[in-house]
Scaffold this motif. Sequence first.
Motif, short mmCIF file in Angstrom:
data_model
loop_
_atom_site.label_atom_id
_atom_site.label_comp_id
_atom_site.label_asym_id
_atom_site.label_seq_id
_atom_site.Cartn_x
_atom_site.Cartn_y
_atom_site.Cartn_z
N ILE A 108 45.97 2.34 1.45
CA ILE A 108 45.87 0.92 1.11
C ILE A 108 44.60 0.33 1.70
O ILE A 108 43.92 -0.47 1.06
CB ILE A 108 47.12 0.16 1.59
CG1 ILE A 108 48.32 0.59 0.77
CG2 ILE A 108 46.92 -1.34 1.48
CD1 ILE A 108 49.62 0.01 1.22
N LEU A 109 44.24 0.77 2.92
CA LEU A 109 43.01 0.29 3.55
C LEU A 109 41.81 0.70 2.72
O LEU A 109 40.89 -0.09 2.52
CB LEU A 109 42.90 0.83 4.97
CG LEU A 109 41.64 0.44 5.73
CD1 LEU A 109 41.60 -1.07 5.93
CD2 LEU A 109 41.59 1.14 7.06
N GLY A 122 35.62 2.45 10.46
CA GLY A 122 36.20 1.44 9.56
C GLY A 122 37.65 1.16 9.90
O GLY A 122 38.09 0.01 9.89
N ALA A 123 38.41 2.21 10.21
CA ALA A 123 39.81 2.02 10.59
C ALA A 123 39.92 1.27 11.91
O ALA A 123 40.79 0.42 12.08
CB ALA A 123 40.50 3.37 10.69
N LEU A 166 41.06 -3.80 14.72
CA LEU A 166 40.60 -4.89 15.56
C LEU A 166 40.78 -6.22 14.85
O LEU A 166 41.29 -7.19 15.44
CB LEU A 166 39.13 -4.69 15.94
CG LEU A 166 38.47 -5.79 16.76
CD1 LEU A 166 39.03 -5.75 18.17
CD2 LEU A 166 36.98 -5.61 16.77
N LEU A 167 40.39 -6.30 13.60
CA LEU A 167 40.52 -7.53 12.83
C LEU A 167 41.99 -7.86 12.57
O LEU A 167 42.37 -9.03 12.53
CB LEU A 167 39.76 -7.44 11.52
CG LEU A 167 38.24 -7.36 11.64
CD1 LEU A 167 37.61 -7.17 10.27
CD2 LEU A 167 37.67 -8.58 12.31
N GLY A 168 42.80 -6.82 12.37
CA GLY A 168 44.22 -7.04 12.14
C GLY A 168 44.96 -7.53 13.38
O GLY A 168 46.01 -8.15 13.28
#
Length: 64
Positions: free
Chosen positions: A2-3, A52-53, A58-60
């Motif tokens: 999904i990411l 990227g993950a 971090l953003l999540g």
Amino acid sequence: MILSISGVVLLGIVVFLFFRKDGLKASHAIVCALFGFYLAGTAIAPSIKAGGASLAGLLGGIKF
């Protein structure tokens, strides 16, 4: 998975906006896409995917 799909959609939107607003030529977009395609087959691809993950994690984790 999904990411990856959401990342592709997000980057596609960014490229579309650059194409429409900032004068990105179609040839530049094709070169960028080919660069990304060939970069995915190199030895550095797992590091880029992990970065990227990590950034998505971090953003999540940011609470507003």
